[in-house]
Structure formats: C-alpha cells, structure tokens
Design an enzyme around this catalytic site. Sequence first.
Site, PDB file in Angstrom:
ATOM      1  CG  HIS A   3      32.229 138.564  43.329  1.00 12.02           C
ATOM      2  ND1 HIS A   3      31.344 137.683  42.780  1.00 12.02           N
ATOM      3  CD2 HIS A   3      31.534 139.296  44.236  1.00 12.02           C
ATOM      4  CE1 HIS A   3      30.165 137.852  43.332  1.00 12.02           C
ATOM      5  NE2 HIS A   3      30.254 138.814  44.219  1.00 12.02           N
ATOM      6  CD  GLU A  56      21.931 138.238  45.909  1.00 13.10           C
ATOM      7  OE1 GLU A  56      22.790 138.876  45.296  1.00 13.10           O
ATOM      8  OE2 GLU A  56      22.185 137.555  46.916  1.00 13.10           O
ATOM      9  CG  ASP A 102      24.047 137.460  42.063  1.00  9.27           C
ATOM     10  OD1 ASP A 102      24.611 136.885  41.116  1.00  9.27           O
ATOM     11  OD2 ASP A 102      24.552 137.528  43.205  1.00  9.27           O
ATOM     12  CB  CYS A 123      24.036 146.702  48.239  1.00 13.34           C
ATOM     13  SG  CYS A 123      23.460 145.007  48.094  1.00 13.34           S
TER      14      CYS A 123
HETATM   15  C1  PEP Z   1      24.599 141.663  43.956  1.00 16.83           C
HETATM   16  O1  PEP Z   1      24.385 140.534  43.509  1.00 16.83           O
HETATM   17  O2  PEP Z   1      24.178 142.703  43.409  1.00 16.83           O
HETATM   18  C2  PEP Z   1      25.411 141.837  45.168  1.00 16.83           C
HETATM   19  C3  PEP Z   1      25.555 143.020  45.721  1.00 16.83           C
HETATM   20  O3  PEP Z   1      26.033 140.729  45.669  1.00 16.83           O
HETATM   21  P1  PEP Z   1      27.402 140.151  45.055  1.00 16.83           P
HETATM   22  O4  PEP Z   1      27.924 141.155  44.062  1.00 16.83           O
HETATM   23  O5  PEP Z   1      28.339 139.941  46.188  1.00 16.83           O
HETATM   24  O6  PEP Z   1      26.942 138.890  44.419  1.00 16.83           O
HETATM   25 MG    MG Z   2      24.827 138.814  44.736  1.00 16.19          MG
END
Ligand code: PEP
Ligand code: MG
Length: 578
Positions: free
Chosen positions: A190, A432, A456, A503
Amino acid sequence: MEIKKGIAASPGIAICRAMVIDSKNYRIPRRSIMASQRADEVKRVRSAFAAAILELDELEAAKQIEEGKIRDIFAVHSRFLRDKSFRKRITDFIEKELVTAEYAVSVILREIASHFESIDDEYISERVADIYDIERRLLTHLLGKVAEEVEHLREEVVIVAYDLAPTQTASFNKTFVKGFATEKGGRTSHTAIIARSLGIPAVVALGDLMSSVTTQSMVIIDGKRGVVIVDPDEETLEDYQTYARQFLEFEHELDALRDLPSVTKDDVPITLLGNVEFPDEAEYVLRKGGQGIGLYRTEFLYLYGGSEPTEEDHYQAYSEVARIMDGKPIVIRTMDLGADKLPHTTRHPHEANPVLGLRSIRYCLQNLPLFKTQLRAILRASVVGDVRMMLPLITTMQEMRQAKMILRDVMEDLDEYAVPYNAQMPVGIMIETPSSALMAGLLATESDFFSIGTNDLIQYTLAVDRANEHVSSLFSAAEPAILLLLRSVIHDAHKSGIGLSVCGEVASDPEFIMLLLGMGVRVLSMAAPMIPEVKKIIRSVTLEECNQLARKVATMDSQRQIKNILRDAASRILPGTY
Ligand code: PEP
Ligand code: MG
C-alpha cells in the site's frame, strides 16, 4: 557513486538531497554521521532522556495507590534513565563510532539486555523486558522528532527509509518530498500504491540502502526503472537531469489526451476510472481524464486522525467526493483494515499472519457498530451522486449475504427516521481471493458488479506476500494460474450480465492493457497519474490486435514467455517509455 537496483514502485525522476528516516517498528540500521554532527547527536540523546524521564514522572504521578506495582515499574525505569553512567555509555559510543543517536541507543540497550539475559538469576533476567521498554521509549522520542521534521520540511528532499507505513507516505507534503526509496516493500504494497496515487517517484525493495546514505547525500530516484543512485558523478547527474526533463515533456504530451475519448482505434469504448484514498484526489482523477471513481479505499479515513471516524466524518468525505464527481460513478469500498493497514486508534489484535487474519470484511463483520456507522454514511451519500458500494475480500457466499443483511438492517433504521437513501444502490464485491474467483458464477447471482483486485488475488493465489521484497520476483500477473482465474471471472461476470472492472495495479500496467482488453475487460480503475498513459495505449490499438494477443497468451504455459510477449507488444506502442 553507488547504484542500487530495487522495484520500480512509482514512475518519475527525483534528484535531491536525502532525508533519512527510521521507523520505530523496525531495526535501527547503523548510520554514520560526520564528525561535525557529533555534538548535535549528543544533544538529541540528552533531550530524548529528558523527555522520557518527564513522561515517566507524569505516568507515575497519574497512577492510583492500588496500582502501586505499575507505579514501581515506572519508578525503576525512571531511575535507570537518570543513571549518568548509562547515558555516558551512549554518548561515548556516538562520539567514538560516529553513529546516529538512535543507533547508539539501540546498540547499548541491546548489549545491556543480552548481558541481563545471560545472568542466571530469575529476577535479573526478567528485567530484560524493562530494558526493551526503555529502548522503545527513547527511540519514540528520537524518531518522533524526525517525524516532526518531515512534517515541517522547508526544502526539497527525497526520503530514504528502511520501510514506510502507508499512512506515513500519505502524509508527505508533495511540495517538499520529491521521491522516496525504501529497503523493504513490494510494487503492490500500500505504500507503493499511495506513492503512485500522489505521483511521487518511488523505488522499494532496495535491500541494504541506509548504510550508504547520509543526510548529506545527493540521491537520484528513478521510479520507472527501479534504480537509486547515491552521490552520482557529474556525468550521471547531467544524464539524469536530461532524462527528468524528457520525462516531464512526455507527461505533458500525455496530459493533452485528457479530453479525447478513451476508445480503441476501432472505436471500442474503454472506461477509465480512478482509485482514490482521500476525497481531494477526486479532482485529480478528473484532471487526468478519469470518468469516475472505481475504487475509493475508505480505510484511510480510519488510518488518520486521533479517533475513530464518526458517521458525520464518513458522510462528509463521501458526499464531498460525490459532489466533485458530479454524477459520475463512485465505487465506495467498505473499509479494508488489517494486514498492512492498521488503525492507530482501535485496538487490533496482534496476529501471526495478519494477511490471512482478521482483515477487511471479516473485521467489519466482527465489529458491527463500526461497520454499521460506515454503511449509514454510504447510504446517506447515495442520494448525492451515483454512489455504489463494494465489499472487499469476500471469500464465501455467506460473508456476502451477511454483509448485505447488515446493509438491509441499516436501511430499515434509516427508514424509521425517514432519512433518504437510494434503495437501488448497486452493491458489488471485490474478487481478490482464489475462493471468490472460483465461486464467481454463484456470487454473481447476488452481486451487482465485480471488481477484480489483482493485488490480493495474486498474493493469495501464488502464496506470495505482496509487501515482501524477498519473494517479489514471484509476484506476477503473467503467471498462467492468474490468467486462468481472470479469464474465468470475466467469463462468469459477462455470462451473468453484471458489471466488471479491474482495479488492482495490473489495470495500470502498460504491459497488461492489451491483454486485459483481449480477455474482455472494458473498465479499468487505477491511480490518477496512470490514466493518460493507459489511454494512450488504448487509443493506439485495435481490439482485434488485443484479441489476437490474448489468444496467443492463452496457449503459453510460462510466465517468462508471457511477460516477454506482452513487453514486446507494449514497447511497439509506447517506445518512449521502454
Ligand atoms: C487489490 O487487492 O487488488 C486491491 C485493489 O485492493 P488493495 O490494493 O487495497 O488491497
Ligand atoms: Mg485488496
């Protein structure tokens, strides 16, 4: 000059003086200081001791008589800190070894702890925990000061750190923090995601870096190639200054695409949405040509501020985004706390495997008041714009049903008080986890849309921690297993006639755009700064070319082979970036 190779986390070039920061949660690496800095470091030790003693005195005074034992512990710590010979040991170490105050504190206290540990006396060996406690207290004062310095920067720097928490990164002032480099981390951690959202060049997973950088070092961060250069020579510096100018020119060129439609050469529209963490990023998405928000990571509301957000805090944030987007879709994801996103305010249990633990929707389902507060605010905001709700980390049908049942409860509460909301608000889920990908056909019967979270999905399918630099080379969307899952989810979503988007970070990776289009994806959501480059790719290809590429990839069984063919295809379209 020293050249270090890491993982390209956020594109762009930064050339600046370094600011080295340590994080109190991690080891304190050895960092040298110049002889002229000795007195300053000794002064820092003195003020850390003074602040720690004051703090302990206050704690001691605040405790009640019946808590005498706790009071005694504080008194012992305080006595230890007042011991002049102990402090001298630390300051001598700084002066002799020419190292930072935090390193000296850490080394000396660990020496004392291991000495205590070796003594065959139960009372003394039990004091080891006290020593670590004292170490933590001193480091908090020393490192807290650095954090303050980052907050009050008045000159441009690049941050060099062992690791950074997503919240630390998000609080950087973009005017002064021109880039960062960390020893730890992965492309989809993140911290890296935030860097991309903010448009700060970043390189992560550099291994040993801190020992070669001092606050006097000049550092180049090449966030496109994943390279960091410490104290570059004249020629390298000039080359990079030219490259940085070219990079900016390329970005300006791409920005000119903002008002052109996002369609392939054969006129197939592809929707480009933005991923945001904070309401003020919504403007940025529009400026970059985004057609809506495909992922609003609301957990960042929890990661900030001194207390848990109230319903009003949630509502203000969501309605502000809705107003900025002015009728364009906004997908609000319910909070995805846990793993590397832990709130300071609520007590989150310590877990051996946080990524497989009480995170995301699981955390919400076990903390209903907190979840319901958020749901009420989302529902209230649903009349301000085209608001949709998305549930993260769904692994079972039951979880989704449970969450939707709670949503219905909240709707009934709102009905009771005649609070307006959109009863038809679409509710979707993130795909995910391998389990939800395998169950996509069934989940689609009760879900209004899917958004594939490849970050994920890759982590859980390949069993590769997305933030662990030691296994980052194994983290790849080009693994046939991942592509198999993607194809199957896309197929299930289309068959059920529900909306589908991607996403995760793959949605903005230039090498994967053609493949995703060829596999049937028509909606991509990404960090705002990535939108123009992705649009350029889309406007440069025909869907038939994408389909052909996807068909070819489907016959391949090796990640490397797939990666090569995708790279070749992308470099033909965007030679400038390769
Ligand atoms: C993902 O897991 O691809 C996602 C978009 O969620 P995050 O990156 O916030 O875990
Ligand atoms: Mg995620």
